[in-house]
Design an enzyme around this catalytic site. Structure first.
Site, PDB file in Angstrom:
ATOM      1  N   SER A   1       0.969  -1.778   0.034  1.00  0.00           N
ATOM      2  CA  SER A   1      -0.461  -0.110  -0.159  1.00  0.00           C
ATOM      3  C   SER A   1       1.022   1.029  -0.228  1.00  0.00           C
ATOM      4  O   SER A   1       0.892   1.941   0.580  1.00  0.00           O
ATOM      5  CB  SER A   1      -1.133  -0.072   0.675  1.00  0.00           C
ATOM      6  OG  SER A   1      -1.380  -1.655   1.289  1.00  0.00           O
TER       7      SER A   1
ATOM      8  N   ARG B   1       7.871   6.671  -4.495  1.00  0.00           N
ATOM      9  CA  ARG B   1       8.316   7.043  -2.958  1.00  0.00           C
ATOM     10  C   ARG B   1       7.587   6.171  -1.829  1.00  0.00           C
ATOM     11  O   ARG B   1       6.275   6.346  -1.389  1.00  0.00           O
ATOM     12  CB  ARG B   1       7.912   8.592  -3.111  1.00  0.00           C
ATOM     13  CG  ARG B   1       6.350   8.789  -2.335  1.00  0.00           C
ATOM     14  CD  ARG B   1       6.622  10.633  -2.428  1.00  0.00           C
ATOM     15  NE  ARG B   1       5.057  10.736  -2.606  1.00  0.00           N
ATOM     16  CZ  ARG B   1       5.376  10.441  -4.027  1.00  0.00           C
ATOM     17  NH1 ARG B   1       5.120  10.253  -5.309  1.00  0.00           N
ATOM     18  NH2 ARG B   1       2.824  10.559  -4.196  1.00  0.00           N
TER      19      ARG B   1
ATOM     20  N   ASP C   1      -3.769  -1.237  -1.568  1.00  0.00           N
ATOM     21  CA  ASP C   1      -5.253  -1.865  -0.145  1.00  0.00           C
ATOM     22  C   ASP C   1      -6.251  -1.002  -1.005  1.00  0.00           C
ATOM     23  O   ASP C   1      -7.270  -1.991  -0.638  1.00  0.00           O
ATOM     24  CB  ASP C   1      -4.788  -0.841   1.185  1.00  0.00           C
ATOM     25  CG  ASP C   1      -4.338   0.184   1.251  1.00  0.00           C
ATOM     26  OD1 ASP C   1      -4.033   0.367   0.172  1.00  0.00           O
ATOM     27  OD2 ASP C   1      -3.886   0.461   2.633  1.00  0.00           O
TER      28      ASP C   1
END
Ligand code: GLC
Length: 498
Positions: free
Chosen positions: A158, A173, A211
């Site tokens: 996630s 990132r 997610d």
């Protein structure tokens, strides 16, 4: 005791009667700072719509709008046995999901492993070794002595990742306070697979899943009105189904424009250029002191990881202000520690049922060794309400923006995450904000409702694997790097005959 009945949430202005002027002035200032009025919500939403669109273009914008190669909703009749791995913030969860022939049904077994805090800032090798060890343990425990085919695995990762293929993901990132060196800008799948191979764990990665996408698909499995999946937890984000024809950055792939494609918005990055969000001086400090300044501007104002920190920063600031008498003469050493308060601290304050805020008083005494007066408690309560309300209202802008962009006038939104599930009044405040943004007629049922989702990182990840294997078998191989290797997962995925 007499007179200590439950308080009526969320706030009673009458109780401010005994608050001295310096604190009252501050309460008024904080109300100014943290309140997002209807007009502002609408303005944010409109800007959000254009940023969602921009994120889909070749040039891009600040919201990544990552295509996920999850190409369609389940019909409820998906079948098979799948593994799912969820590398969330606090726990690592491994599940085995069986999708039986009955529509919309599933069985699940799962194990949770604590995600050691040091891992979040450790090395990439430590991370993948830990993850692979947990998977190995799970398989050894649940399949002891069995000859196993490759088990198909949906890996819920996630964080923002660009996916050229469904089983591929270059981490753009780290978010949510993670800061592991040497992972950003790289495909996370090869080191993960290498760690599995080293241990001889019989797993075939069939999907790398966000997610939010998992939540979208899991919820749609049992509710066909679901159009959006959201996470309001440590981080905040959403996914929805786009049509390929509306994704200019995929035009070079010449996909059928009518094909669906789930988009992981990564909306936490909304307004990184600071055009519309009403940032307070406290939001600016959070950003500056975070491992990735300038990133996740929206998320830093609304997600669980930051709510307690915003609250803490305000109190530290007020204590240091010579014109304000708060926790006067007390040692606030514990309060001075960054990230020492989490969203559950605010949730507990908002849940304090007593007129005299005695639970809040205990909380400050026990957790922070601070003695609080009634007016100080009133200020803290109001501040918690303001921060919690702002989070819910700003979150609603994202939901409204997706609906506006897609021309959705009625739908269900599947939502998960600790803030959504546990933070008091979050749902009601979000629903109220949606009404204000979308100007629904009063007295009627809300046409767009944010509802508790099905288990996205377990069932959702399994369903995405099932959908991928199914379309791969049918020869629809867009976004599937190596269809043959992918199908090697199929045998194990076949439905268990019971
Ligand atoms: C952060 C992550 C995103 C995730 C969200 C909720 O925003 O970047 O990928 O969906 O948190 O967990």
């Amino acid at each position: 005791m007499v007179g200590l009945g439950p308080r009526k949430p969320p706030s009673r202005r009458g109780s401010m009667a005994d608050v001295p002027k310096d604190l009252l002035d501050q309460i008024n200032r904080l109300e100014e700072l943290f309140t997002v009025p209807q007009e502002k919500l609408k303005q944010i939403t409109d800007h959000f719509v254009s940023e969602l669109t921009k994120g889909l273009t070749v040039e891009g914008g600040s919201i990544p709008m990552n295509p996920t190669w999850c190409m369609g909703f389940p019909d409820g009749y998906e079948t098979g046995t799948f593994l799912a791995l969820d590398m969330g913030g606090t726990n690592l969860r491994v599940c085995e999901i069986n999708l039986p022939e009955e529509k919309g049904e599933f069985d699940i077994i799962q194990s949770k492993y604590r995600m050691p805090e040091e891992l979040k800032t450790g090395t990439a090798d430590e991370l993948w070794d830990y993850v692979a060890d947990c998977l190995q343990q799970f398989i050894e425990y649940h399949h002891e002595g069995e000859e196993l085919d490759q088990l198909p695995l949906g890996f819920t990762f996630s964080y923002p990742a660009t996916q050229e293929y469904i089983d591929h993901g270059v981490l753009q990132r780290w978010t949510k306070g993670f800061d592991i060196e040497g992972v950003e800008g790289k495909d996370v799948v090869p080191p993960f697979e290498a760690a599995l191979a080293e241990r001889g764990v019989p797993i075939k990665l069939t999907a790398l899943v966000n997610d939010t996408t998992g939540t979208l698909i899991a919820s749609a499995y049992t509710d066909t009105d679901i159009k959006i999946g959201c996470i309001f937890g440590t981080g905040c984000n959403a996914a929805y189904m786009e049509d390929c024809g509306s994704i200019p950055k995929l035009a070079h792939m010449k996909l059928d424009p009518n094909l669906p494609m789930a988009i992981n918005c990564e909306w936490g990055a909304f307004d990184n250029e600071h055009k519309v969000l009403p940032r307070t001086p406290y939001d600016i400090i959070i950003d500056k002191e975070s491992p990735r300044p300038g990133q996740q501007s929206f998320e830093k104002m609304i997600a669980g990881l930051y709510l307690g920190e915003i609250f803490r920063l305000v109190l530290v600031d007020l204590h240091g202000n010579p014109d304000v008498k708060i926790f006067d003469g007390q040692d606030i050493g514990k309060l001075k520690k960054a990230y020492s308060l989490d969203a559950s601290f605010l949730a507990q304050i908002e849940e304090d049922p007593f007129e005299n805020l005695s639970e809040t008083q205990d909380l400050f005494a026990n957790k922070l060794s601070i003695t609080t007066s009634k007016p100080e408690l009133e200020l803290c309560r109001r501040l918690a309400e303001l921060i919690g309300t702002r989070a819910a209202r700003l979150s609603a802008c994202g939901v409204a923006a997706i609906c506006k962009k897609k021309g959705i006038s009625s739908c269900h939104v599947g939502a998960d995450g600790s803030v959504f599930n546990k933070y008091p009044h979050f749902k009601a405040r979000g629903a109220q904000a949606l009404r204000e943004i979308l100007d629904w007629p009063k007295g009627k049922k809300d046409p767009i409702e944010i509802l508790p989702a099905e288990d996205g990182s377990g069932v959702g990840a399994a369903l995405i694997s099932a959908l991928t294997l199914k379309r791969c078998k049918e020869g629809q191989t867009a976004g599937i790097r190596d269809p043959e290797a992918m199908l090697s997962g199929i045998k194990a995925a076949e439905p268990k005959k019971t």
